[in-house]
Design an enzyme around this catalytic site. Structure first.
Site, PDB file in Angstrom:
ATOM      1  N   CYS A 142       0.896  -1.292   0.049  1.00 19.81           N
ATOM      2  CA  CYS A 142       0.009   0.048   0.019  1.00 19.81           C
ATOM      3  C   CYS A 142       0.827   1.428   0.178  1.00 19.81           C
ATOM      4  CB  CYS A 142      -1.048  -0.013   1.244  1.00 19.81           C
ATOM      5  SG  CYS A 142      -1.810   1.433   1.375  1.00 19.81           S
ATOM      6  N   GLU A 192      -4.584   6.818   9.491  1.00 22.27           N
ATOM      7  CA  GLU A 192      -4.473   7.821   8.218  1.00 22.27           C
ATOM      8  C   GLU A 192      -2.902   7.972   8.228  1.00 22.27           C
ATOM      9  OE1 GLU A 192      -6.777   8.269   6.079  1.00 22.27           O
ATOM     10  OE2 GLU A 192      -8.445   7.826   7.371  1.00 22.27           O
ATOM     11  N   SER A 193      -2.392   7.952   7.124  1.00 18.74           N
ATOM     12  CA  SER A 193      -0.945   8.101   6.909  1.00 18.74           C
ATOM     13  C   SER A 193      -0.427   9.354   7.345  1.00 18.74           C
ATOM     14  CB  SER A 193      -0.709   7.612   5.461  1.00 18.74           C
ATOM     15  OG  SER A 193      -1.068   8.690   4.544  1.00 18.74           O
ATOM     16  N   VAL A 211      -5.254   0.052   6.242  1.00 21.56           N
ATOM     17  CA  VAL A 211      -3.976   0.591   6.723  1.00 21.56           C
ATOM     18  C   VAL A 211      -3.449   1.740   6.027  1.00 21.56           C
ATOM     19  CG1 VAL A 211      -3.090  -1.981   7.379  1.00 21.56           C
ATOM     20  CG2 VAL A 211      -2.906  -1.302   4.791  1.00 21.56           C
ATOM     21  N   LYS A 237      -9.067  -9.667   7.819  1.00 20.42           N
ATOM     22  CA  LYS A 237      -8.605  -8.893   8.743  1.00 20.42           C
ATOM     23  C   LYS A 237      -9.178  -9.432  10.147  1.00 20.42           C
ATOM     24  CE  LYS A 237      -9.009  -5.338   5.520  1.00 20.42           C
ATOM     25  NZ  LYS A 237      -9.888  -3.980   4.687  1.00 20.42           N
TER      26      LYS A 237
END
Length: 254
Positions: free
Chosen positions: A35, A87-88, A75, A62
């Site tokens: 990702c 949240e990245s 993720v 999951k």
């Protein structure tokens, strides 16, 4: 593993990084090696040398514990001393606050420069990444060309703001981190949609080369043949990720 399945774990340099981060830590990093949003946070962790435990999340199965951490089931996510976040970019900023003693910092201390970084990140999220995804998912030639035109325009504006070799000059920042995973994956649009770095202009090719050679980027990147399986679905517009659904519906990427 059939060709229709996601490879179960990271490979190459990224696998070596995963193997170095299996011991229990205050910070548990829930990830999917493939990702690009995960890679953002992963780069931030590696760039700053923050201790973390890596846990791969199976996108098709999951665990209940992970869904309790992030009800969205997406993720990246973390557990930090028993508390959950996701949240990245929020995670990357959280790491700045939670681990101030680890350097280098990815957000400058100067308020104006910090605002500039955040403006660049906002631009990337609203213009570059959607154009990249539209180009990949487009099935008609004219739509592919339209997407590619938008991608070139977005990347040129990004590169024109770069002070070189990175966004802030010598200092690698969250503005660079925010874009790095798509630099790593731009060979997909090169091989299948006619993209060429040199056609962007504005010094983009040189900037992209600096990004992809950064140690933290290399250490979080898997072997390209395993990305190919995943992006094949996007190239055929068959992917069912939230990002793919949003692009298909003309909505902002969540």
């Amino acid at each position: 593993m059939s060709d229709g399945q996601v490879f179960p774990h990271a490979t190459g340099a990224a696998l070596a990084t995963v193997e170095r981060h299996q011991e229990s830590q205050d910070l548990v990093f829930y990830a999917g090696w493939f990702c690009p949003y995960v890679q953002r946070t992963w780069i931030a962790l590696e760039e700053r040398g923050i201790p973390y435990q890596y846990k791969e999340v199976n996108p098709y199965k999951k665990e209940k514990h992970f869904l309790a951490i992030n009800p969205k089931g997406l993720v990246p996510a973390i557990e930090y001393k028993g508390q959950a976040l996701y949240e990245s970019l929020i995670l990357s900023e959280f790491l700045e606050d939670a681990y101030p003693e680890y350097t280098p910092r990815l957000l400058p201390s100067d308020p104006f420069q910090k605002a500039q970084v955040r403006l660049q990140i906002d631009y990337i999220g609203k213009n570059v990444i959607p154009a990249f995804m539209r180009t990949v998912q487009a099935q008609q030639i004219e739509k592919q060309q339209e997407g590619l035109k938008d991608l070139y325009a977005g990347l040129k504006q990004v590169s024109e703001r770069v002070k070189g070799p990175f966004f802030l000059g010598e200092e690698f920042s969250l503005a660079d981190v925010a874009l790095a995973p798509w630099v790593v994956r731009d060979y997909i649009v090169a091989e299948h949609r006619g993209y060429k770095r040199e056609e962007v202009g504005g010094g983009w090719k040189e900037y992209a080369e600096h990004i992809e050679k950064r140690e933290s980027v290399l250490k979080t990147t898997s072997e390209s043949q395993h990305y190919d399986v995943i992006y094949g679905r996007y190239l055929r517009d068959e992917a069912q990720s939230e990002a793919a659904k949003a692009i298909r519906a003309g909505r902002p990427i969540p």
